[in-house]
Write a protein that holds these residues in place. Structure first.
Motif, PDB file in Angstrom:
ATOM      1  N   GLN A  66      -2.001   0.527  -4.678  1.00 33.93           N
ATOM      2  CA  GLN A  66      -1.965  -0.801  -5.644  1.00 33.93           C
ATOM      3  C   GLN A  66      -1.665  -1.630  -5.928  1.00 33.93           C
ATOM      4  N   THR A  67      -0.243  -2.117  -4.797  1.00 30.25           N
ATOM      5  CA  THR A  67       0.582  -3.491  -4.775  1.00 30.25           C
ATOM      6  C   THR A  67       0.769  -3.949  -3.402  1.00 30.25           C
ATOM      7  N   GLY A  68       0.392  -2.505  -2.680  1.00 25.01           N
ATOM      8  CA  GLY A  68       0.327  -3.416  -0.824  1.00 25.01           C
ATOM      9  C   GLY A  68      -0.137  -4.461  -0.335  1.00 25.01           C
ATOM     10  N   SER A  69       0.210  -4.586   1.000  1.00 24.05           N
ATOM     11  CA  SER A  69      -0.729  -5.742   1.618  1.00 24.05           C
ATOM     12  C   SER A  69      -1.946  -4.948   2.571  1.00 24.05           C
ATOM     13  N   GLU A  70      -2.760  -5.961   2.637  1.00 27.73           N
ATOM     14  CA  GLU A  70      -3.972  -5.490   3.605  1.00 27.73           C
ATOM     15  C   GLU A  70      -3.617  -4.706   4.210  1.00 27.73           C
ATOM     16  N   ARG A  71      -3.353  -4.906   5.363  1.00 19.53           N
ATOM     17  CA  ARG A  71      -2.728  -3.972   6.128  1.00 19.53           C
ATOM     18  C   ARG A  71      -1.657  -2.344   5.687  1.00 19.53           C
ATOM     19  N   MET A  72      -1.416  -2.727   4.514  1.00 19.23           N
ATOM     20  CA  MET A  72      -0.599  -1.298   4.099  1.00 19.23           C
ATOM     21  C   MET A  72      -1.788  -0.901   3.477  1.00 19.23           C
ATOM     22  N   SER A 100      11.245  -2.286   6.064  1.00 21.07           N
ATOM     23  CA  SER A 100      10.233  -3.458   6.059  1.00 21.07           C
ATOM     24  C   SER A 100       8.373  -2.820   6.225  1.00 21.07           C
ATOM     25  N   GLU A 101       7.487  -3.775   6.544  1.00 25.81           N
ATOM     26  CA  GLU A 101       5.962  -3.578   6.683  1.00 25.81           C
ATOM     27  C   GLU A 101       5.789  -3.505   7.891  1.00 25.81           C
ATOM     28  N   ASP A 102       6.433  -3.893   8.938  1.00 30.42           N
ATOM     29  CA  ASP A 102       6.176  -2.923   9.748  1.00 30.42           C
ATOM     30  C   ASP A 102       6.528  -1.458  10.155  1.00 30.42           C
ATOM     31  N   VAL A 103       7.549  -0.715   9.678  1.00 29.46           N
ATOM     32  CA  VAL A 103       8.402   0.360   9.555  1.00 29.46           C
ATOM     33  C   VAL A 103       7.076   1.334   8.929  1.00 29.46           C
ATOM     34  N   ARG A 104       7.001   0.775   7.665  1.00 32.16           N
ATOM     35  CA  ARG A 104       6.214   1.365   6.377  1.00 32.16           C
ATOM     36  C   ARG A 104       4.695   1.860   7.482  1.00 32.16           C
ATOM     37  N   ALA A 117       3.747   2.128  10.133  1.00 34.17           N
ATOM     38  CA  ALA A 117       4.195   3.154  11.830  1.00 34.17           C
ATOM     39  C   ALA A 117       4.684   4.867  10.682  1.00 34.17           C
ATOM     40  N   ALA A 118       5.365   4.522   9.695  1.00 32.66           N
ATOM     41  CA  ALA A 118       4.947   5.924   8.824  1.00 32.66           C
ATOM     42  C   ALA A 118       4.228   5.707   8.394  1.00 32.66           C
ATOM     43  N   CYS A 119       3.136   5.144   8.038  1.00 27.43           N
ATOM     44  CA  CYS A 119       1.737   5.742   6.878  1.00 27.43           C
ATOM     45  C   CYS A 119       0.785   6.775   7.961  1.00 27.43           C
ATOM     46  N   THR A 120       0.948   5.342   9.335  1.00 30.95           N
ATOM     47  CA  THR A 120       0.314   6.097  10.467  1.00 30.95           C
ATOM     48  C   THR A 120       0.636   7.438  11.379  1.00 30.95           C
ATOM     49  N   THR A 121       1.860   7.596  11.563  1.00 33.12           N
ATOM     50  CA  THR A 121       2.830   9.082  11.680  1.00 33.12           C
ATOM     51  C   THR A 121       2.482  10.567  10.886  1.00 33.12           C
ATOM     52  N   PRO A 172     -13.516  -6.183   3.984  1.00 33.00           N
ATOM     53  CA  PRO A 172     -14.415  -5.506   4.178  1.00 33.00           C
ATOM     54  C   PRO A 172     -13.349  -4.179   4.733  1.00 33.00           C
ATOM     55  N   SER A 173     -11.997  -4.842   5.038  1.00 30.00           N
ATOM     56  CA  SER A 173     -11.809  -3.190   5.975  1.00 30.00           C
ATOM     57  C   SER A 173     -10.697  -1.838   5.255  1.00 30.00           C
ATOM     58  N   VAL A 174     -10.630  -2.915   3.387  1.00 24.92           N
ATOM     59  CA  VAL A 174      -9.869  -1.876   2.638  1.00 24.92           C
ATOM     60  C   VAL A 174     -11.223  -1.802   1.995  1.00 24.92           C
ATOM     61  N   GLN A 175     -12.190  -1.976   2.194  1.00 25.66           N
ATOM     62  CA  GLN A 175     -13.253  -1.942   0.777  1.00 25.66           C
ATOM     63  C   GLN A 175     -14.045  -0.484   1.946  1.00 25.66           C
TER      64      GLN A 175
END
Length: 140
Positions: free
Chosen positions: A74-80, A36-40, A42-46, A119-122
């Motif tokens: 390339q495909t994720g949400s802003e957060r991801m 799920s996006e929440d787990v993904r 958290a995994a990115c942060t880890t 702006p955060s993504v940029q």
């Protein structure tokens, strides 16, 4: 559980080493791909925290985590996109990693990030570009 691991990986060098030695790097790679996006997220942060350990960073490269993070860019949400970019920023401190990133369509992903309305993504894309273009082999 993934958030707790992220806290341990981010807090102390010994925590990162213990997690790496326990075989967590390939597990995190799998979580980035199929959760799920929440787990993904958290995994990115880890991954970002654990990549401060050079051996863990090498494991992530070997198991293909860089490719997964480029795909998220390339495909994720802003957060991801932001989380993947932050993880890559830590991973790409090594010159050989920077070259492999460019070979995996990383520059195309950065182009998409720079055109993103958030702006955060940029900002994350700009940080990645600055890091990459310090390397003369990437600039050429």
């Amino acid at each position: 559980a993934c958030r707790a691991l992220s806290g341990l990986a981010g807090s102390i060098e010994g925590g990162r080493r213990r997690l790496r030695d326990a075989g967590l790097c390939p597990v995190l790679d799998g979580l980035v791909q199929d959760s799920s996006e929440d787990v993904r997220a958290a995994a990115c942060t880890t991954i970002m925290h654990m990549s401060r350990d050079e051996r863990a960073n090498q494991i992530f490269v070997r198991v293909g985590t860089v490719r997964q993070l480029v795909y998220i860019q390339q495909t994720g949400s802003e957060r991801m996109i932001q989380r993947a970019g932050e993880a890559l920023w830590v991973m790409l401190r090594d010159a050989s990693m920077q070259l492999s990133y460019t070979e995996l369509e990383g520059l195309e992903a950065l182009d998409l990030m720079l055109c993103h309305p958030a702006p955060s993504v940029q900002e994350v894309a700009s940080k990645l570009l600055r890091r990459l273009f310090r390397n003369p082999r990437v600039r050429d």
